[in-house]
Design a protein around this motif. Structure first.
Motif, mmCIF file in Angstrom:
data_model
loop_
_atom_site.group_PDB
_atom_site.id
_atom_site.type_symbol
_atom_site.label_atom_id
_atom_site.label_comp_id
_atom_site.label_asym_id
_atom_site.label_seq_id
_atom_site.Cartn_x
_atom_site.Cartn_y
_atom_site.Cartn_z
ATOM 1 N N ARG A 281 -25.023 64.367 43.861
ATOM 2 C CA ARG A 281 -26.577 63.982 43.393
ATOM 3 C C ARG A 281 -27.385 65.214 43.668
ATOM 4 O O ARG A 281 -28.678 65.258 43.381
ATOM 5 C CB ARG A 281 -27.219 62.691 43.992
ATOM 6 C CG ARG A 281 -27.394 62.847 45.468
ATOM 7 C CD ARG A 281 -28.288 61.768 46.134
ATOM 8 N NE ARG A 281 -28.917 61.762 47.314
ATOM 9 C CZ ARG A 281 -29.920 62.670 47.728
ATOM 10 N NH1 ARG A 281 -30.648 63.290 46.738
ATOM 11 N NH2 ARG A 281 -30.112 62.527 48.894
ATOM 12 N N LYS A 286 -27.412 66.848 37.864
ATOM 13 C CA LYS A 286 -26.811 65.677 38.782
ATOM 14 C C LYS A 286 -25.578 65.125 38.159
ATOM 15 O O LYS A 286 -25.481 64.690 37.040
ATOM 16 C CB LYS A 286 -28.017 64.635 39.118
ATOM 17 C CG LYS A 286 -29.106 65.240 39.851
ATOM 18 C CD LYS A 286 -30.083 64.060 40.071
ATOM 19 C CE LYS A 286 -31.063 64.666 40.883
ATOM 20 N NZ LYS A 286 -32.371 64.842 40.431
ATOM 21 N N THR A 288 -22.832 62.770 37.107
ATOM 22 C CA THR A 288 -22.467 61.366 36.717
ATOM 23 C C THR A 288 -20.925 61.195 37.525
ATOM 24 O O THR A 288 -19.846 62.044 37.067
ATOM 25 C CB THR A 288 -22.304 61.248 35.152
ATOM 26 O OG1 THR A 288 -23.614 61.239 34.902
ATOM 27 C CG2 THR A 288 -21.658 59.770 34.789
ATOM 28 N N ARG A 328 -25.684 59.845 36.018
ATOM 29 C CA ARG A 328 -26.814 60.655 36.165
ATOM 30 C C ARG A 328 -26.774 61.556 34.805
ATOM 31 O O ARG A 328 -27.192 60.965 33.781
ATOM 32 C CB ARG A 328 -26.232 61.299 37.721
ATOM 33 C CG ARG A 328 -26.177 60.660 38.722
ATOM 34 C CD ARG A 328 -26.488 61.263 39.903
ATOM 35 N NE ARG A 328 -26.198 60.815 41.185
ATOM 36 C CZ ARG A 328 -25.078 60.513 41.901
ATOM 37 N NH1 ARG A 328 -24.048 61.070 41.399
ATOM 38 N NH2 ARG A 328 -24.949 59.661 43.018
#
Lengths: 336, 336
Positions: A281, A286, A288, A328
DNA sequence: CTGAAAGCGCTTACAG
DNA sequence: CTGAAAGCGCTTACAG
């Protein structure tokens, strides 16, 4: 301070003190129990577990075994989290924890005999070698992430197949039709081969073709990125819009590579990882990925092992902890 | 298989077998030595270390102690690398390793008495509490990163002061004149306070003013980033061109925050971290930071501890491993 | 050079 | 309910 000292202080024999310490209350009068416990408290008595283990042929020690690799094993955040989970349960259950890296399986047996270790948690070893170790047969042991059809021991794994299925399926649902799977070396069977199966089945479930040479890239010795390896990746990626990568760490390395070659993610190519490591993250975009609760995995391993030990449980379940998609910013939707 | 079995097989007494096993060769004839060793080999004899520890009051076990924190301790890559280094040396020197998380110091004493543990490596505990534990006085112990002036034990630290001095100095040499230091909560004395001192002295060595409220931002509970915390950081950063951050992990979090607020790094602001963790070269831009060899730190800790144990070494040196600047892409040169 | 014996601190049938 | 005794597998003065 020994049991004998306590016995003298109270005016009983070591037998009685031992019975109190071990909770054999039905063998001792309440009055004696109280007196003994009082002296134990006040004296700060600490049992000698070596003596106990010698007498019992059981130590209440759990051994955690991992391979002796060149560059250190615990460095991998995966393993340190596993260990965190294990340590929590082992401590809570009043066991002690030994850890040891090994070169060959005989060392497990040795450690077991050395200390009368009661059970083992075995990380990242190759399952099919272990059953050869006849001497080790009657020791409770739990494996982590070891796929081996004849496994005589409990394995604690993750829903690797389902997780990668979800990952690939997510890419497909986002409109990607040409997708690939990148991984380090793939053993069969293994965590990674399960993930590959999940990928394959997701692709085929959409009626799309799956072809190993077209859809899968297996890379070797990728840390840090070698030149020929780079080219393979760049080549593999060329005709695809989305890539499933078998581990976040590798995904992050590849994102870095692609970025350096002028790709922008997810605009030019979508990436999805696996593991949901801490840094996933923190990278940009970011990542996924597929989440698995690794600390829980360590806890479950320890709980199962201790159950085997204490309940003399002979079942050998194959436990898989759940995996789930974490959305994300590294996958974009493709408009059909 | 016990010593007694071997003795019977060879036709000697356990005393003699024990002498062979323990290398007291001057007490045994070569012929007997050979015979005993042959049987030991062939029988696959494994010593019972509980019995040995009971007789010797010494186990050749090293205990690694760390605090029981809510969210698990080994997760921190720093600690898992330390443990990697420790495990390597401990194994190589034929010791065994126990690890335990604790709530209070009495538990160290308990573990020591339980198993006749020969020495401890103590991670991240607050040094000034330990000397209270009188019972623990005569046990060899090594601390890691514990700054405490009256420390009665060896401390293995890093050149934190020098490292942060280098970091700040690099920013200054790159033309930055308004720079700041951001850290989590700062204890005194501690690793972080040392780093802050290095920062301060670097600034002042250039004839620039240092003012705590102006140049230092101490943040609390930053994981994940809270709103008021965000604002403090954004505010702090406003009038500066370069920031030293006390740890890579925090630096990466802050880079992420700044990026999300439209900053571009290093164009708008330069960042320098500390630790050189694995991911520092995987973020974008690659993080300029201060490197320390953490695995080496673990090794040095274990080596020193084992030296204390075996050589009955009474010295209490204060060892600091070197730190050095790793230049990557998160600092830009400012033209004067 | 070799061995008989006591001891390390605990547990556990067994007898009373 | 309590205790005397043997045993777990080692080590170590001590005697010979």
């Amino acid at each position: 301070m020994t049991i004998k000292d306590i016995a003298n202080a109270v005016g009983v024999t070591p037998t009685t003190v031992s019975n109190v310490i071990n909770g054999n209350y039905h063998k001792v009068s309440q009055k004696t129990i109280d007196k003994v416990q009082k002296v134990i408290q006040e004296s700060g008595y600490v049992p000698n577990k070596n003596a106990r283990a010698l007498a019992n042929n059981s130590s209440k020690i759990i051994g955690v075994i991992f391979p002796k690799t060149t560059e250190g094993f615990m460095q991998d955040p995966f393993h340190s989290q596993i260990l965190t989970g294990i340590e929590k349960i082992v401590g809570a259950k009043k066991y002690d924890l030994m850890i040891k890296s090994i070169d060959n399986y005989e060392e497990i047996y040795e450690l077991m005999r050395n200390w009368s270790v009661d059970g083992f948690i075995i990380l990242s070893l190759i399952g099919y070698q272990l059953p050869q170790l006849e001497k080790f047969k009657n020791v409770p042991a739990v494996f982590i992430d070891t796929y081996y059809e004849e496994l005589k021991y409990i394995n604690i794994g993750s829903e690797d197949y389902q997780g990668e299925f979800k990952a690939a399926n997510y890419l497909l649902e986002m409109g990607h039709e040409s997708i690939g799977f990148i991984s380090y070396h793939i053993d069969y069977p293994s965590v990674i081969s399960m993930r590959l199966n999940g990928f394959k089945d997701a692709v085929e479930s959409k009626g799309l073709p799956f072809d190993y040479s077209e859809n899968v890239l297996e890379i070797v010795g990728f840390d840090p990125i070698g030149k020929e390896c780079e080219n393979k990746i760049l080549d593999f990626v060329k005709n695809k819009t989305g890539i499933c990568i078998s581990a976040d760490i590798l995904a992050i390395e590849i994102m870095e590579l692609l970025r350096s070659k002028g790709y922008s993610i997810p605009e030019d190519i979508s990436i999805i990882g696996f593991d949901n490591v801490y840094l996933s993250r923190l990278v940009n975009p970011k990542l996924t990925t597929i989440n698995q609760d690794i600390i829980a995995k360590g806890k479950i391993a320890a709980e199962n092992l201790i159950n085997m030990i204490e309940k003399n449980n002979k079942e050998k379940p194959n436990i898989k902890i759940p995996t789930n998609l974490i959305i994300r910013d590294s996958v974009k939707k493709i408009n059909a």
